[in-house]
Design an enzyme around this catalytic site. Structure first.
Site, mmCIF file in Angstrom:
data_model
loop_
_atom_site.group_PDB
_atom_site.id
_atom_site.type_symbol
_atom_site.label_atom_id
_atom_site.label_comp_id
_atom_site.label_asym_id
_atom_site.label_seq_id
_atom_site.Cartn_x
_atom_site.Cartn_y
_atom_site.Cartn_z
ATOM 1 C CG ASN A 210 44.267 43.759 36.966
ATOM 2 O OD1 ASN A 210 44.846 43.129 37.832
ATOM 3 N ND2 ASN A 210 42.934 43.925 36.959
ATOM 4 C CG ASP A 279 38.571 51.169 35.916
ATOM 5 O OD1 ASP A 279 38.042 50.917 37.015
ATOM 6 O OD2 ASP A 279 39.682 51.720 35.813
ATOM 7 C CE LYS A 289 42.738 31.319 18.945
ATOM 8 N NZ LYS A 289 43.808 30.317 18.760
ATOM 9 N N PRO A 305 30.424 48.120 36.606
ATOM 10 C CG PRO A 305 29.336 46.413 37.748
ATOM 11 C CD PRO A 305 29.900 46.752 36.410
ATOM 12 C CG ASP A 306 33.123 52.638 41.318
ATOM 13 O OD1 ASP A 306 33.419 52.052 42.384
ATOM 14 O OD2 ASP A 306 33.756 53.619 40.880
ATOM 15 C CB ILE A 307 32.721 47.057 43.697
ATOM 16 C CG1 ILE A 307 32.581 46.127 42.487
ATOM 17 C CG2 ILE A 307 32.339 46.321 44.981
ATOM 18 C CD1 ILE A 307 33.522 44.927 42.510
ATOM 19 C CG LEU A 308 35.697 50.629 46.961
ATOM 20 C CD1 LEU A 308 37.027 51.348 46.916
ATOM 21 C CD2 LEU A 308 35.203 50.537 48.405
ATOM 22 C CE LYS A 337 39.452 53.646 44.387
ATOM 23 N NZ LYS A 337 40.439 52.614 43.949
ATOM 24 C CE LYS A 341 35.444 55.126 43.187
ATOM 25 N NZ LYS A 341 36.130 54.051 42.459
#
Length: 403
Positions: A210, A279, A289, A305-308, A337, A341
């Site tokens: 990103n 995500d 390659k 995995p969703d850390i928060l 959110k 969380k």
């Protein structure tokens, strides 16, 4: 950040004197009261009128000249100053300071002051390395003066080496750090900050990523350190220099960040989750390659995995602060959110704005709280945003519960 502080800027006769204009301007934008004193030789490189306009105060050159405002007596100036910075500082001015000579207004002011003095040298590389200059700087350091070391690069004389005036950003950081020393509201606390954008490998060459620069997270880590915290920075790859005085854990993928953060979580008091975590990641990573073919390339992705979310489940007395980088329905998405969380605060920002998007040095955020309150901050440098975020953290009701 420097509201109510008075900074005296001393400018001496170096070609780098033109950079003092940016220094004065930046200090004013941080709401400092700025007064400028110039050596006579400095006026050969930049006009006092420029500095007077930027500082909005008379500029003192002649020790015996009476300006329209501001008492010229060096004792009066010294009493007003919270900090004095000499930038650029020539070999000549450094020698005079080291030997107590006071034949310039800025020198008399320094001798009469009790405030911190920051020196930013600028000169030819051979001059900078001369034993006499090094001895003078060593003596000043022993006396408690603070230095912002010059940088290495192409010099005005055409040679290349160490002697270029430090970047204004570095000088500002040192000034802020010294003036914030008394603000130790995070002393005894451990703050974990995540920063940067994670990378999810496709093959040994390519990855999904990103646009995050990591600047916001790094600014928060540095601000927390300035305010006395023990800081752990878990950082994905960035182009930024690693901050000093903090524990740095370098990771690449979302999974690696997840594991590093959870490992540290039991020993921290505050988490500020500023990283842009992917995500999804590829189900399969090619060991070689992937070659280009005429057909379409289809990648199968699996959720990371969703850390928060996991931190919100595990938290006891820790304070959790999240970020919501959105392109639409900013507040609605941030509030959702925050509730999902179990956060104590969330920082919402619209990443489509060109002034505050990824890579910018500025940010414009809205702070959202569980009780429904919101606080919209104006467009500010990210370092100021970092301080404002921490201001709100220490005012949270749960902050007083931290041991």
């Amino acid at each position: 950040m420097l509201a109510g502080k008075t900074v005296v800027v001393g400018i001496t006769g170096s070609i780098a004197a033109y950079k003092a204009a940016e220094l004065v301007s930046r200090l004013r934008k941080l709401h400092a009261k700025v007064h400028v004193a110039m050596s006579k030789s400095a006026t050969r490189f930049i006009q006092p009128l420029t500095l007077r306009t930027l500082s909005q105060n008379p500029v003192i050159v002649d020790m015996f000249e009476e300006p329209a405002q501001w008492n010229v007596a060096h004792v009066s100036v010294a009493e007003k100053a919270d900090l004095i910075v000499v930038a650029p500082a020539t070999a000549n001015i450094i020698a005079k300071m080291a030997n107590g000579i006071a034949d310039e207004f800025i020198l008399t002011t320094i001798l009469a002051s009790k405030c911190p003095v920051v020196i930013a040298p600028a000169m030819n590389d051979r001059m900078y390395q001369h034993p006499v200059v090094q001895a003078n700087m060593a003596r000043l350091k022993e006396l408690g003066y603070h230095f912002v070391e010059p940088e290495t690069g192409l010099l005005a004389c055409g040679s290349e080496g160490k002697g270029r005036l430090a970047e204004v950003e570095r000088i500002i950081d040192r000034i802020v750090e010294l003036l914030e020393t008394g603000r130790r509201d995070l002393a005894g606390k451990t703050v974990l900050v995540t920063a940067g954008g994670t990378r999810e490998a496709i093959d040994p060459v390519r990855y999904l990523g990103n646009r995050s620069s990591g600047k916001m997270g790094y600014a928060i880590a540095e601000a927390a350190r300035m305010r006395g915290a023990d800081v752990i920075l878990v950082t994905a790859p960035t182009a930024l220099p690693l901050p000093t005085g903090v524990e740095v854990i370098q990771v690449e993928s979302a999974r690696e960040m997840f594991e590093a953060v959870l490992k540290c979580f039991p020993r921290v008091d505050i988490v500020v989750k500023a990283a842009a975590v992917a995500d999804y990641s590829p189900v399969r990573k090619s060991s070689q390659k992937i070659k280009k073919t005429k057909g379409a390339l289809i990648l199968e992705l699996t959720p990371n995995p969703d850390i928060l979310l996991e931190l919100g489940r595990r938290k006891e007395k820790q304070i959790l602060v999240g970020f919501a980088a959105e392109t639409e329905e900013l507040l609605a998405n941030a509030e959702r959110k925050m509730k999902e969380k179990n956060l104590d605060m969330i920082v919402a920002n619209d990443v489509t704005c060109p002034e505050t998007g990824f890579g910018s040095d500025f940010n414009k955020v809205t702070l959202v709280f569980p009780d429904g309150r919101t606080k919209e901050l104006p467009l500010l440098p990210k370092k100021q945003v970092a301080m404002r975020i921490l201001d709100e953290v220490v005012m949270l009701p749960r902050f007083s519960e931290l041991k």
